[in-house]
Design a protein around this motif. Sequence first.
Motif, PDB file in Angstrom:
ATOM      1  N   ALA A 179       0.815  -1.210   0.000  1.00 54.36           N
ATOM      2  CA  ALA A 179       0.000   0.000   0.000  1.00 54.36           C
ATOM      3  C   ALA A 179       0.856   1.270   0.000  1.00 54.36           C
ATOM      4  CB  ALA A 179      -0.935   0.003   1.204  1.00 54.36           C
ATOM      5  N   ALA A 180       1.956   1.247   0.735  1.00 51.23           N
ATOM      6  CA  ALA A 180       2.804   2.440   0.806  1.00 51.23           C
ATOM      7  C   ALA A 180       3.514   2.633  -0.534  1.00 51.23           C
ATOM      8  CB  ALA A 180       3.811   2.308   1.935  1.00 51.23           C
ATOM      9  N   PRO A 181       3.447   3.822  -1.112  1.00 49.20           N
ATOM     10  CA  PRO A 181       3.895   4.002  -2.493  1.00 49.20           C
ATOM     11  C   PRO A 181       5.376   4.317  -2.674  1.00 49.20           C
ATOM     12  CG  PRO A 181       2.849   6.001  -1.729  1.00 49.20           C
ATOM     13  CD  PRO A 181       2.734   5.010  -0.602  1.00 49.20           C
ATOM     14  N   LEU A 182       6.140   4.532  -1.579  1.00 53.12           N
ATOM     15  CA  LEU A 182       7.519   4.989  -1.715  1.00 53.12           C
ATOM     16  C   LEU A 182       8.484   3.960  -1.143  1.00 53.12           C
ATOM     17  CD1 LEU A 182       6.959   8.696  -0.628  1.00 53.12           C
ATOM     18  CD2 LEU A 182       6.836   7.711  -2.923  1.00 53.12           C
ATOM     19  N   ASN A 183       9.718   3.927  -1.681  1.00 51.96           N
ATOM     20  CA  ASN A 183      10.677   2.914  -1.233  1.00 51.96           C
ATOM     21  C   ASN A 183      12.122   3.412  -1.171  1.00 51.96           C
ATOM     22  OD1 ASN A 183      11.465   3.086  -3.916  1.00 51.96           O
ATOM     23  ND2 ASN A 183      10.789   1.036  -4.481  1.00 51.96           N
ATOM     24  N   SER A 184      12.355   4.689  -1.441  1.00 55.97           N
ATOM     25  CA  SER A 184      13.719   5.206  -1.486  1.00 55.97           C
ATOM     26  C   SER A 184      13.776   6.593  -0.861  1.00 55.97           C
ATOM     27  CB  SER A 184      14.225   5.284  -2.931  1.00 55.97           C
ATOM     28  OG  SER A 184      14.261   4.010  -3.530  1.00 55.97           O
ATOM     29  N   CYS A 185      14.950   6.916  -0.303  1.00 51.97           N
ATOM     30  CA  CYS A 185      15.115   8.235   0.310  1.00 51.97           C
ATOM     31  C   CYS A 185      16.533   8.724   0.080  1.00 51.97           C
ATOM     32  CB  CYS A 185      14.824   8.164   1.807  1.00 51.97           C
ATOM     33  SG  CYS A 185      14.892   9.768   2.651  1.00 51.97           S
ATOM     34  N   LEU A 186      16.656   9.976  -0.274  1.00 48.87           N
ATOM     35  CA  LEU A 186      17.936  10.669  -0.350  1.00 48.87           C
ATOM     36  C   LEU A 186      17.949  11.728   0.744  1.00 48.87           C
ATOM     37  CD1 LEU A 186      18.148  11.050  -4.215  1.00 48.87           C
ATOM     38  CD2 LEU A 186      19.657   9.644  -2.814  1.00 48.87           C
ATOM     39  N   VAL A 187      18.941  11.654   1.623  1.00 49.33           N
ATOM     40  CA  VAL A 187      19.016  12.553   2.776  1.00 49.33           C
ATOM     41  C   VAL A 187      20.044  13.633   2.503  1.00 49.33           C
ATOM     42  CG1 VAL A 187      19.569  12.710   5.225  1.00 49.33           C
ATOM     43  CG2 VAL A 187      18.325  10.720   4.360  1.00 49.33           C
ATOM     44  N   GLN A 188      19.632  14.870   2.682  1.00 51.27           N
ATOM     45  CA  GLN A 188      20.501  16.019   2.502  1.00 51.27           C
ATOM     46  C   GLN A 188      20.670  16.735   3.836  1.00 51.27           C
ATOM     47  OE1 GLN A 188      22.505  17.376   0.498  1.00 51.27           O
ATOM     48  NE2 GLN A 188      22.464  19.596   0.663  1.00 51.27           N
ATOM     49  N   MET A 189      21.903  16.864   4.299  1.00 57.06           N
ATOM     50  CA  MET A 189      22.202  17.611   5.512  1.00 57.06           C
ATOM     51  C   MET A 189      22.611  19.037   5.139  1.00 57.06           C
ATOM     52  SD  MET A 189      21.620  15.559   7.975  1.00 57.06           S
ATOM     53  CE  MET A 189      21.607  13.828   8.463  1.00 57.06           C
ATOM     54  N   VAL A 190      21.988  20.008   5.781  1.00 57.08           N
ATOM     55  CA  VAL A 190      22.311  21.416   5.560  1.00 57.08           C
ATOM     56  C   VAL A 190      22.986  21.935   6.826  1.00 57.08           C
ATOM     57  CG1 VAL A 190      21.383  23.710   5.091  1.00 57.08           C
ATOM     58  CG2 VAL A 190      20.365  21.698   3.983  1.00 57.08           C
ATOM     59  N   PRO A 191      24.225  22.413   6.747  1.00 59.41           N
ATOM     60  CA  PRO A 191      24.970  22.821   7.949  1.00 59.41           C
ATOM     61  C   PRO A 191      24.580  24.197   8.464  1.00 59.41           C
ATOM     62  CG  PRO A 191      26.341  23.123   6.019  1.00 59.41           C
ATOM     63  CD  PRO A 191      25.056  22.492   5.533  1.00 59.41           C
ATOM     64  N   GLU A 192      23.295  24.402   8.625  1.00 52.49           N
ATOM     65  CA  GLU A 192      22.767  25.649   9.175  1.00 52.49           C
ATOM     66  C   GLU A 192      21.681  25.304  10.185  1.00 52.49           C
ATOM     67  OE1 GLU A 192      21.255  27.958   6.001  1.00 52.49           O
ATOM     68  OE2 GLU A 192      23.154  28.019   4.875  1.00 52.49           O
ATOM     69  N   PRO A 193      21.528  26.071  11.260  1.00 57.41           N
ATOM     70  CA  PRO A 193      20.491  25.768  12.249  1.00 57.41           C
ATOM     71  C   PRO A 193      19.101  25.786  11.634  1.00 57.41           C
ATOM     72  CG  PRO A 193      22.034  27.431  13.081  1.00 57.41           C
ATOM     73  CD  PRO A 193      22.333  27.258  11.626  1.00 57.41           C
ATOM     74  N   GLY A 194      18.241  24.878  12.103  1.00 57.19           N
ATOM     75  CA  GLY A 194      16.832  24.938  11.733  1.00 57.19           C
ATOM     76  C   GLY A 194      16.139  25.993  12.582  1.00 57.19           C
ATOM     77  N   THR A 195      15.402  26.880  11.949  1.00 59.72           N
ATOM     78  CA  THR A 195      14.841  28.023  12.666  1.00 59.72           C
ATOM     79  C   THR A 195      13.318  27.919  12.801  1.00 59.72           C
ATOM     80  OG1 THR A 195      14.723  29.268  10.587  1.00 59.72           O
ATOM     81  CG2 THR A 195      16.705  29.557  11.958  1.00 59.72           C
ATOM     82  N   TRP A 196      12.766  26.721  12.640  1.00 63.46           N
ATOM     83  CA  TRP A 196      11.326  26.543  12.780  1.00 63.46           C
ATOM     84  C   TRP A 196      11.079  25.462  13.843  1.00 63.46           C
ATOM     85  CZ3 TRP A 196      14.450  24.932   8.890  1.00 63.46           C
ATOM     86  CH2 TRP A 196      14.484  23.588   8.581  1.00 63.46           C
ATOM     87  N   ASN A 197       9.886  25.425  14.408  1.00 65.25           N
ATOM     88  CA  ASN A 197       9.601  24.514  15.525  1.00 65.25           C
ATOM     89  C   ASN A 197       8.495  23.525  15.185  1.00 65.25           C
ATOM     90  OD1 ASN A 197      10.474  27.264  17.363  1.00 65.25           O
ATOM     91  ND2 ASN A 197      11.409  25.304  17.844  1.00 65.25           N
ATOM     92  N   TYR A 198       8.611  22.941  14.005  1.00 63.51           N
ATOM     93  CA  TYR A 198       7.674  21.907  13.585  1.00 63.51           C
ATOM     94  C   TYR A 198       8.418  20.959  12.647  1.00 63.51           C
ATOM     95  CZ  TYR A 198       7.543  25.329   9.775  1.00 63.51           C
ATOM     96  OH  TYR A 198       7.902  26.228   8.794  1.00 63.51           O
ATOM     97  N   THR A 199       7.901  19.755  12.515  1.00 62.39           N
ATOM     98  CA  THR A 199       8.395  18.859  11.475  1.00 62.39           C
ATOM     99  C   THR A 199       7.705  19.242  10.181  1.00 62.39           C
ATOM    100  OG1 THR A 199       8.624  17.084  13.111  1.00 62.39           O
ATOM    101  CG2 THR A 199       8.670  16.458  10.796  1.00 62.39           C
ATOM    102  N   HIS A 200       8.477  19.417   9.120  1.00 57.99           N
ATOM    103  CA  HIS A 200       7.925  19.914   7.857  1.00 57.99           C
ATOM    104  C   HIS A 200       7.807  18.780   6.856  1.00 57.99           C
ATOM    105  CE1 HIS A 200       7.856  23.635   4.974  1.00 57.99           C
ATOM    106  NE2 HIS A 200       6.719  22.958   4.994  1.00 57.99           N
ATOM    107  N   HIS A 201       6.580  18.524   6.403  1.00 57.77           N
ATOM    108  CA  HIS A 201       6.323  17.506   5.378  1.00 57.77           C
ATOM    109  C   HIS A 201       5.862  18.216   4.107  1.00 57.77           C
ATOM    110  CE1 HIS A 201       7.015  14.546   8.309  1.00 57.77           C
ATOM    111  NE2 HIS A 201       5.780  14.356   8.768  1.00 57.77           N
TER     112      HIS A 201
END
Length: 280
Positions: free
Chosen positions: A171-193
């Motif tokens: 049922a789940a349609p996705l099977n791959s992920c590419l992870v990108q790390m950005v060397p800057e602080p996150g300035t928001w207080n939620y998980t962003h989808h």
Amino acid sequence: MRTIAVVGVGTVGVISIAHFLTYMPDEFKIVSIHDPNIPIFGIGESTPINPPDIFYRAADWSLFEAEDELDATVKFGIKYTNWREHTIFSHVGPPSYGIHLNNFKIKDVMFPRFQKKWKEKFEIIEAKITDLKNVDNMVDVVTDKGTFTYDYVIDCRGWPESYDDYVISEAAPLNSCLVQMVPEPGTWNYTHHIAHENGWMFGIPLKTRQGWGYLYNDKITSKEDAIDDISERFKTKKEDLNLREFTFKNFIAKKFIDGRILKNGNRAMFLEPMEALSGG
């Protein structure tokens, strides 16, 4: 003294130890067994509301006082962008909150605190686990340093080596992920989808960096096309991207409990990372 062994020290393994240290009677010793040579899968992690509470109870760790230890930020909810005509917010109701944390650090931060607070109730064994066996109302943990026997074992060793004892979800349609790390602080207080034409991506804000995961189906979208899209979204040349790649199946164990062995975390199930079901 009765014993519960937690095998594995990823996020769910450490949360499990914290839970049993807090809520099991003093007649129980909680033992962590793990191979320090096996790295956890670290991205940056978003939690529901129970980890901040159990870390405080088990380790006297508070986001208010010790956020730098886990590179942590407060999570007030989830923001969904591009899923509908209007942005959707899923709020964490006050006074509760979740956290975003650097899960590479979680064991090194929590274990000394566990040792200080619980002393004889907590034990650490570093060994390579080769087998778990139910034997005469006990569990044998077979390792390269011998066999250890416990009343119960919580198996938090992450994704299984074989899927023979699992139901694979189509049922789940996705099977791959590419992870990108950005060397800057996150300035928001939620998980962003964020929904995109090839799937969706998550954004995790930490105090010192950002963790982004671009999810797609490699049977539909090529890796090259996914990288092109990431490059455009982050306004970064492809050769300058800092990408890690992983593929995954979506699965549920046929049995969560086998005698006195209990599967937990990704050993029990993995159904896409959006709601972090295995963590809950």
